[in-house]
Design a protein around this motif. Structure first.
Motif, PDB file in Angstrom:
ATOM      1  N   PHE A   8       0.799  -1.305  -0.108  1.00 38.52           N
ATOM      2  CA  PHE A   8       0.116   0.084  -0.194  1.00 38.52           C
ATOM      3  C   PHE A   8       0.806   1.282  -0.036  1.00 38.52           C
ATOM      4  CE2 PHE A   8      -2.648  -3.291   1.641  1.00 38.52           C
ATOM      5  CZ  PHE A   8      -3.997  -3.154   0.941  1.00 38.52           C
ATOM      6  N   LEU A   9       2.033   1.034  -0.237  1.00 33.46           N
ATOM      7  CA  LEU A   9       2.959   2.270  -0.206  1.00 33.46           C
ATOM      8  C   LEU A   9       2.613   3.617  -1.184  1.00 33.46           C
ATOM      9  CD1 LEU A   9       6.663   0.826   0.886  1.00 33.46           C
ATOM     10  CD2 LEU A   9       4.817   2.098   2.221  1.00 33.46           C
ATOM     11  N   PRO A  10       2.053   3.067  -2.424  1.00 31.58           N
ATOM     12  CA  PRO A  10       1.815   4.164  -3.411  1.00 31.58           C
ATOM     13  C   PRO A  10       0.912   4.962  -2.674  1.00 31.58           C
ATOM     14  CG  PRO A  10       1.672   1.991  -4.306  1.00 31.58           C
ATOM     15  CD  PRO A  10       1.846   1.823  -3.010  1.00 31.58           C
ATOM     16  N   LEU A  11       0.004   4.762  -1.665  1.00 34.83           N
ATOM     17  CA  LEU A  11      -1.018   5.720  -0.976  1.00 34.83           C
ATOM     18  C   LEU A  11      -0.382   6.602  -0.210  1.00 34.83           C
ATOM     19  CD1 LEU A  11      -3.764   3.019  -0.002  1.00 34.83           C
ATOM     20  CD2 LEU A  11      -3.417   4.361  -2.301  1.00 34.83           C
ATOM     21  N   VAL A  12       1.237   6.623   0.138  1.00 39.34           N
ATOM     22  CA  VAL A  12       1.671   7.625   1.135  1.00 39.34           C
ATOM     23  C   VAL A  12       2.911   8.318   0.303  1.00 39.34           C
ATOM     24  CG1 VAL A  12       1.234   6.206   2.981  1.00 39.34           C
ATOM     25  CG2 VAL A  12       3.465   6.002   1.846  1.00 39.34           C
ATOM     26  N   ARG A  13       2.940   9.467   0.842  1.00 38.66           N
ATOM     27  CA  ARG A  13       4.021  10.634   0.463  1.00 38.66           C
ATOM     28  C   ARG A  13       5.323   9.925   0.696  1.00 38.66           C
ATOM     29  NH1 ARG A  13       4.457  15.158   2.794  1.00 38.66           N
ATOM     30  NH2 ARG A  13       5.572  16.191   1.033  1.00 38.66           N
ATOM     31  N   LYS A  14       6.264  10.103   0.039  1.00 41.32           N
ATOM     32  CA  LYS A  14       7.618   9.723   0.200  1.00 41.32           C
ATOM     33  C   LYS A  14       7.599   8.346   0.621  1.00 41.32           C
ATOM     34  CE  LYS A  14       8.921  14.676   1.217  1.00 41.32           C
ATOM     35  NZ  LYS A  14       9.651  15.437   2.528  1.00 41.32           N
TER      36      LYS A  14
END
Length: 851
Positions: A8-14
């Protein structure tokens, strides 16, 4: 992170904050260790990764085969929300150990406004807030760092603290837990063991008693013989292991360079400075050890800058010889040297001339106060002519910008003292124009003075919020009329910091209340909510002014009186009187002993260095620059490195080239840059099996395309691999791809799309039958959304096996379509959900890519 949170990292900045796997990080087989220890930094990754102390402890702990030391940082608001939404626990970067499963959780306490982040990390990690609520099997929570010298506001959240130097004590702490685990000790028995380790403070073994007016009556020891904790001091830092393998972050951090501690402690005796009191005595590192750290760390990292750290770097005994000898070794490799803590009066023309040879790094000078009277009050020991001489030297060597650092709110300060700040800055600008012929840029940076424990001003009140704002306004008007730059610290933040700096245990309820109100990252202006804090104080019945606005009587018992940094209260009272008398206290490193109480003059004493011969200047012949070899590299970017931005990818590869000892060619000019170029910018979150870049190297007889490929692959992190290398003519530029092929795996999306093959084929067919399909695409926070025709960008789209789409994009003028933009339009789902669909770039077609 644990479970599938990385999906799910594409959902967060940086997202590169959270992927781990950095070069020099250590991941051990947990089945073969006896202890798990997490170093926790209660701030964002890019701040924590800049902290040298954690890097040092990480290397020391991981040097033990039976200890797995890992790292964890405070997740930003978007990641916190994601963890809570998915029901996942905050875990370590290396092995995804939930914080609740650790043996020891160690927080670095650098700044009072990080306290709510400590609770955030505990809460997300499943660790009970209060020490009294933790059971056998829960991690032991320890704090260390400068704020540990008055940890009382957060003491109920911690099992114990370490005061002072940690390199030796941290291993003793680890061994105590190992023994306790293997012997089946209860939690209380392990705490008893901790209390026998010099420098360790167990708050539950003390009880403060209060008068009705809120001041402390006494601090009662509850364990016989354990009534005062003296800080841990390493007598000679040269006896410690040399920290030469720092973890290299993928993302740009606050201090993105090799940091080398050249000395610990300071005896200048500035009366406002807590660090000068708690880190005494001075212990200098030998030139030979400094050079060894620099040489080895540069080889292990590929950094292009070295920062020499201490509380006052310019006071290092052999600073000119060190800089000259060091620059003669690193200059030809385009490595810059910075001295971030230069004191006015220690910057010589020779020193500045050496630093400017590679890159004119920024210059900050700290007069601290505008008037001569206030500088005498704080024992700063510098005169105007010292500042003017340093400024002239700096500007005559070509620097065009200088930052001057001051404080407002010092005891006895008047508006006339504040006006002197503006006058000094104007004089420095005039000197710059005289030295260089042009007016330089002068930025005045002002912080609010906060009385801190263990300083002569610990009895003094802090100026009120309103008065701080008024004084800032006075200075702002004067600097504005002179067209001088002005930066200031938020008075509300300074007020809150002042409360916790001299606070007691009754503040724990306020911190917990503020945390529950959503306070996080209170040191970040965009996240700080003073209204929430005021409400928390009001609800807990605590007055902020009690901690900041009172002038303390000399006999008042302080919350930290049972903690001993070595400096005595009698010495501090004597220094307070000397301040009001404007009397000078000399630096005991070069003058007589000031009887502060720290040294026993046998084991604990100032340690200075002599010239050991290692600083002899290295001379290189002035041979002409070798011919240039241009290599075209074909490489893949897979796994979690798909979350690197383009800039992060460039930095990662350039540092790998330097670690591989390949002689990079640099551009000419004021800020030389390595000669590297890339054929395309891959969107964050997409893997690629075929990327291209060109690098220019200096021919030295040992460099070849096959050799470069082999050397690079030995040092690249997992997820980057050079697949081919070919020598190219300098005249053949790197082209952009005409066609780019992607495969998009719908069935592996964590959303569970459940789209049957017949529907997918219909979606593709409908899309291909369109002549045009325009969508608005978000180009990032700082760019306006744009309208693009995604149909015009698609050369081909087809179903390729069950649940997989094959997409071919063609080169287009203007804004280009990205695979996830097209998926969002095809499947009629939000762009953020489309970003979770795995996409792999498999190939690119060029009009010319080979020589």
């Amino acid at each position: 992170m644990q479970g599938n949170i990385k999906d799910f990292l594409p959902l967060v900045r940086k997202p590169s904050r959270y992927i781990g796997g950095e070069v020099n990080s250590v991941k051990k087989d947990l089945s073969k260790v006896r202890l798990t220890f997490a170093l926790a930094f209660p701030d964002a990754y890019e701040v924590g990764m800049s902290h040298l102390g954690l890097q040092i402890l990480y290397q020391i702990l991981n040097a033990r085969e039976d200890i797995a030391c890992e790292r964890v940082y405070a997740p930003w608001a978007d990641m916190e929300a994601l963890l809570r939404d998915k029901g996942l626990r905050l875990s370590t970067l290396e092995s995804s150990i939930p914080l609740s499963n650790l043996d020891i959780l160690g927080f670095s306490l650098q700044y009072e406004l990080s306290y709510t982040n400590i609770l955030q990390m505990m809460d997300l990690g499943g660790v009970p807030f209060f020490s009294r609520d933790r059971k056998d099997g829960d991690p032991f929570v320890v704090g260390g760092g400068p704020s540990a010298f008055n940890p009382e506001p957060v003491s109920e959240f911690f099992d114990f603290f370490l005061l002072g130097d940690g390199e030796e004590a941290v291993l003793e702490i680890a061994d105590a837990v190992i023994v306790g685990k293997e012997k089946g000790w209860k939690r209380g028995e392990v705490l008893e063991k901790f209390s026998s380790i010099p420098g360790v403070y167990v708050p539950s073994f003390f009880e403060p008693l209060y008068y009705e007016d809120g001041t402390i009556m006494e601090i009662t020891p509850l364990k016989p013989g354990y009534d005062k904790i003296t800080k841990r001091t390493v007598p000679d830092i040269n006896a410690l292991p040399l920290p030469t393998r720092p973890v290299i972050p993928y993302m740009e951090t606050i201090h993105d360079r090799v940091s080398v501690e050249i000395a610990r402690g300071c005896t200048r005796g500035c009366r406002f400075c807590q660090a000068g009191s708690i880190y005494r005595p001075v212990r200098e590192r030998t030139p030979a050890n400094i050079l060894k750290i620099v040489e080895t760390a540069l080889k292990n990292t590929g950094y292009d800058e070295v920062s020499l750290l201490s509380l006052s770097t310019g006071d290092y005994t052999l600073i000119e010889e060190l800089i000259t000898g060091l620059m003669s070794r690193v200059e030809r490799d385009r490595v810059a040297v910075s001295l971030p803590s230069l004191r006015v009066g220690t910057l010589s023309l020779r020193l500045a001339n050496e630093i400017k040879k590679v890159r004119k790094t920024g210059f900050t000078l700290a007069p601290e106060a505008g008037s001569e009277r206030l500088r005498q009050l704080i024992n700063k020991g510098i005169k105007e002519e010292d500042l003017f001489a340093a400024a002239f030297d700096v500007f005559s060597l070509g620097w065009k910008l200088m930052k001057l650092y001051f404080m407002i709110g010092l005891p006895t300060e008047t508006d006339e003292d504040i006006s002197e700040i503006a006058r000094l800055a104007e004089c420095v600008r005039a000197i710059g124009k005289r030295a260089s012929g042009k007016s330089p840029q002068i930025n005045v940076s002002v912080a609010s003075f906060i009385p801190k424990p263990y300083t002569p001003f610990q009895w003094e009140p802090q100026i009120s919020l309103e008065e701080c704002a008024r004084r800032q306004g006075v200075l702002r008007a004067k600097l504005g009329s002179l067209n001088l730059g002005f930066k200031w610290h938020d008075p509300k933040m300074s007020s809150l910091e002042g409360v916790f700096a001299r606070g007691d245990r009754r503040l724990s309820g306020v911190i917990l209340n503020a945390f529950k109100k959503g306070c996080r990252f209170d040191g970040w202006s965009e996240r700080f909510s003073f209204d929430a804090w005021k409400a928390a104080f009001a609800e807990e019945g605590v007055e902020m002014d009690f901690y900041t606005a009172r002038k303390r009587p000399h006999d008042e018992v302080f919350p930290w009186d049972h903690l001993n940094p070595g400096v005595t209260k009698e010495f501090l009272l004597k220094e307070m009187k000397a301040a009001l008398d404007l009397a000078r206290t000399p630096d005991c490193k070069v003058d007589r002993c000031s009887n502060c109480g720290v040294c026993d003059h046998k084991i604990i004493k100032n340690v200075t260095v002599d010239d050991d011969g290692s600083l002899e200047k290295v001379m290189y012949g002035s041979a002409p620059e070798p011919e240039t070899l241009r290599l075209r590299l074909r490489f893949s970017k897979t796994g979690e490195l798909k979350y690197l931005s383009h800039l992060e990818l460039v930095n990662t590869i350039v540092r790998a080239i330097k670690r591989a000892d390949l002689p990079l060619k640099y551009s000419q000019g004021f800020h030389p840059l390595p000669k590297v170029s890339f054929s395309s910018t891959l969107p964050v979150g997409i893997e690629s099996l075929e990327e291209y870049m060109d690098i220019e190297l200096l021919k030295d007889g040992n460099v070849s395309a096959p050799g470069a490929l082999e050397r690079l692959n030995k040092v690249l992190p997992d997820g980057l691999k050079v697949l081919g290398a070919e020598a190219f003519s300098l005249k053949v530029s790197l082209p952009s791809a005409i066609l780019t092929e992607y495969f998009m795996d719908l069935k592996d999306c964590p959303l569970g799309l459940n789209i049957d093959s017949e529907r997918i084929e219909g979606i593709v067919r409908d899309f291909l039958n369109k002549d045009s399909l325009k969508i608005r695409v978000d180009k990032g926070e700082e760019k306006a959304a744009k309208e693009i025709d995604i149909r015009a960008a698609v050369e081909a789209l087809s179903v390729h096996g069950e649940g997989t789409l094959k997409l071919v994009l063609k080169k287009a003028e203007g804004s280009t379509a990205r695979p996830h933009d097209i998926l969002a339009a095809l499947l009629d789902i939000p762009r953020q959900y489309a970003s979770l669909i795995p996409v792999v770039k498999t190939s690119a077609s060029f009009d010319r890519i080979r020589a």
